[in-house]
Scaffold this active site. Sequence first.
Site, mmCIF file in Angstrom:
data_model
loop_
_atom_site.group_PDB
_atom_site.id
_atom_site.type_symbol
_atom_site.label_atom_id
_atom_site.label_comp_id
_atom_site.label_asym_id
_atom_site.label_seq_id
_atom_site.Cartn_x
_atom_site.Cartn_y
_atom_site.Cartn_z
ATOM 1 N N ASN A 208 13.335 -28.421 -16.211
ATOM 2 C CA ASN A 208 13.533 -27.529 -17.351
ATOM 3 C C ASN A 208 14.258 -28.290 -18.454
ATOM 4 O OD1 ASN A 208 16.510 -27.083 -17.046
ATOM 5 N ND2 ASN A 208 15.837 -26.260 -15.080
ATOM 6 N N ASP A 276 14.352 -21.725 -10.166
ATOM 7 C CA ASP A 276 14.310 -20.566 -9.261
ATOM 8 C C ASP A 276 13.377 -20.798 -8.085
ATOM 9 O OD1 ASP A 276 16.123 -18.966 -10.657
ATOM 10 O OD2 ASP A 276 14.582 -18.460 -12.148
ATOM 11 N N LYS A 286 0.671 -38.375 -3.000
ATOM 12 C CA LYS A 286 0.330 -37.908 -4.343
ATOM 13 C C LYS A 286 -0.888 -36.976 -4.287
ATOM 14 C CE LYS A 286 -1.000 -39.641 -8.823
ATOM 15 N NZ LYS A 286 -1.683 -40.701 -9.501
ATOM 16 N N PRO A 303 17.561 -21.217 -3.077
ATOM 17 C CA PRO A 303 18.778 -20.453 -2.841
ATOM 18 C C PRO A 303 19.473 -20.172 -4.173
ATOM 19 C CG PRO A 303 19.081 -22.760 -2.236
ATOM 20 C CD PRO A 303 17.627 -22.586 -2.557
ATOM 21 N N ASP A 304 20.085 -19.006 -4.293
ATOM 22 C CA ASP A 304 20.875 -18.699 -5.492
ATOM 23 C C ASP A 304 22.297 -19.181 -5.234
ATOM 24 O OD1 ASP A 304 22.453 -17.499 -7.497
ATOM 25 O OD2 ASP A 304 20.875 -16.020 -7.852
ATOM 26 N N ILE A 305 22.650 -20.286 -5.862
ATOM 27 C CA ILE A 305 23.924 -20.955 -5.554
ATOM 28 C C ILE A 305 25.100 -20.106 -6.022
ATOM 29 C CG2 ILE A 305 25.211 -23.123 -5.813
ATOM 30 C CD1 ILE A 305 22.433 -24.380 -6.614
ATOM 31 N N LYS A 337 23.074 -9.089 -14.557
ATOM 32 C CA LYS A 337 23.116 -10.322 -13.757
ATOM 33 C C LYS A 337 24.505 -10.514 -13.154
ATOM 34 C CE LYS A 337 20.224 -13.616 -15.141
ATOM 35 N NZ LYS A 337 19.670 -14.637 -16.003
HETATM 36 N N1 CTP Z 1 21.977 -19.997 -10.607
HETATM 37 C C1 CTP Z 1 22.255 -20.573 -9.379
HETATM 38 N N2 CTP Z 1 21.251 -20.771 -8.488
HETATM 39 C C2 CTP Z 1 19.988 -20.406 -8.772
HETATM 40 C C3 CTP Z 1 19.688 -19.812 -10.019
HETATM 41 C C4 CTP Z 1 20.722 -19.628 -10.921
HETATM 42 O O1 CTP Z 1 23.413 -20.923 -9.138
HETATM 43 N N3 CTP Z 1 19.018 -20.610 -7.871
HETATM 44 C C5 CTP Z 1 23.089 -19.727 -11.536
HETATM 45 C C6 CTP Z 1 23.048 -20.491 -12.830
HETATM 46 O O2 CTP Z 1 23.780 -21.704 -12.730
HETATM 47 C C7 CTP Z 1 23.726 -19.507 -13.785
HETATM 48 C C8 CTP Z 1 23.326 -18.149 -13.223
HETATM 49 O O3 CTP Z 1 22.983 -18.373 -11.871
HETATM 50 O O4 CTP Z 1 25.129 -19.583 -13.708
HETATM 51 C C9 CTP Z 1 22.210 -17.467 -13.916
HETATM 52 O O5 CTP Z 1 21.127 -18.331 -14.087
HETATM 53 P P1 CTP Z 1 19.839 -17.819 -14.856
HETATM 54 O O6 CTP Z 1 18.820 -18.913 -14.854
HETATM 55 O O7 CTP Z 1 20.241 -17.210 -16.170
HETATM 56 O O8 CTP Z 1 19.408 -16.601 -13.954
HETATM 57 P P2 CTP Z 1 18.429 -16.470 -12.753
HETATM 58 O O9 CTP Z 1 19.208 -16.369 -11.512
HETATM 59 O O10 CTP Z 1 17.403 -17.518 -12.808
HETATM 60 O O11 CTP Z 1 17.816 -15.034 -13.029
HETATM 61 P P3 CTP Z 1 16.528 -14.614 -13.921
HETATM 62 O O12 CTP Z 1 15.386 -15.390 -13.379
HETATM 63 O O13 CTP Z 1 16.447 -13.166 -13.684
HETATM 64 O O14 CTP Z 1 16.869 -14.929 -15.341
#
Ligand code: CTP
Length: 399
Positions: A208, A276, A286, A303-305, A337
């Site tokens: 990204n 995500d 490849k 995983p959502d850290i 959020k």
């Molecule tokens: N974050 C994280 N781990 C992930 C995704 C996000 O730790 N897998 C953290 C980011 O560092 C940030 C917060 O979560 O502090 C929000 O990230 P953002 O990209 O805005 O949100 P998303 O969780 O991706 O939610 P959405 O897709 O609904 O925008």
Amino acid sequence: MLAGKHILLIIGGGIAAFKSLDLIRRLRERGAEVTPVLTRAGTEFVTPLSVSALAGNKVFQELFDLGDEAEMGHIQLSRIADLVVVAPATADLMAKMAQGHADDLASTLLLATDTPVMVAPAMNVRMWEHAATQRNLATLRADATSVVGPNDGDMACGEFGPGRMAEPMEIVGAIEAHFADGPLQGKRVLVTSGPTHEPIDPVRYIANRSSGAQGTAIARALASLGARVVFVTGPADIAPPDGVDVIRVQTAQQMLEAVQTALPVDAAVFAAAVADWRVEGAGDRKLKKSKDGLPSLNFAENPDILKTVARMETGRPLLVVGFAAETDDVLANATAKRTRKGCDWIVANDVSPETGIMGGHENAVTLITDDGPESWVRMGKDAVAVKLAERIAEALGTK
Ligand code: CTP
């Protein structure tokens, strides 16, 4: 400046020991007193005479040296300094530290000391990447040892990769940050930063546009207020600040592991733009064009850290700060959020392309706390970082 600070410098046996001579000079230029300790292997790379002459101090070498013991016992030696610095910290020295060995002067001092310890690892890239060294590193971090470097680069052994000792001025920066006086002195803060790269195959990845600018500025601002900062960064465009403990990762899964290794901390700021999704089954071959049509990629959720840490039942940081990168309904989405993830504060920003924020130098944020939203005027990312670091210091001061 390091005037009046006393550094016990342990020089291990690696080719990078020659850089420690320069480190001694730089420390003394800044007013520090340096007491050097040279391991037996260290003497293969630098001489006791040059170390002692540059330090302007006696060099200690042997555990059972009767002369030294009569003058200053090894326990006393382990306590004289304000900071113990191990540079170069070889794989062997790190293993001894992690296991608590005390079979020579250096390892005995490291086990006996009640002073903070900083290591500057230096070794061959394979040795650095070996599971045993990484386990030892995790143990040292958990024991509150701060780590500076290693850097990527050409190595004396002809290989390339992480393992080169940090440059003397980077080590000086870390030492100065350690002594920085400020409201966050003695606090340990974690910052995640940059994008993650999720492999599709060995040559392609999903990324990204995050440059890492905001996270880097936050880490620098926290360090300048005296915090010990663990900086977990994905592959960012911007170099990490001096004086922080850098852990480099590529993927979201690696970022989660690095964050878990860095805990416990007093506060954690999640500024990384974590992908995500990852590509399921990304292999080591490849993907090739085929007559049978386009390849299809299957995604798995990362995983959502932030959420994992914010919802920890034991050992949760006192303050967990997330970011919300939104392109529409910024306030409503960010507020939701914050609740969904369970963090204390969320820093909301509008990353629609027309704002120029993602990858740019400025940011316009709204800080959402228990007291509701608070909009900050658009300002440089450095200024946002300083303001946020000050707020974090205030909050930790009252917790
Ligand atoms: N974050 C994280 N781990 C992930 C995704 C996000 O730790 N897998 C953290 C980011 O560092 C940030 C917060 O979560 O502090 C929000 O990230 P953002 O990209 O805005 O949100 P998303 O969780 O991706 O939610 P959405 O897709 O609904 O925008």
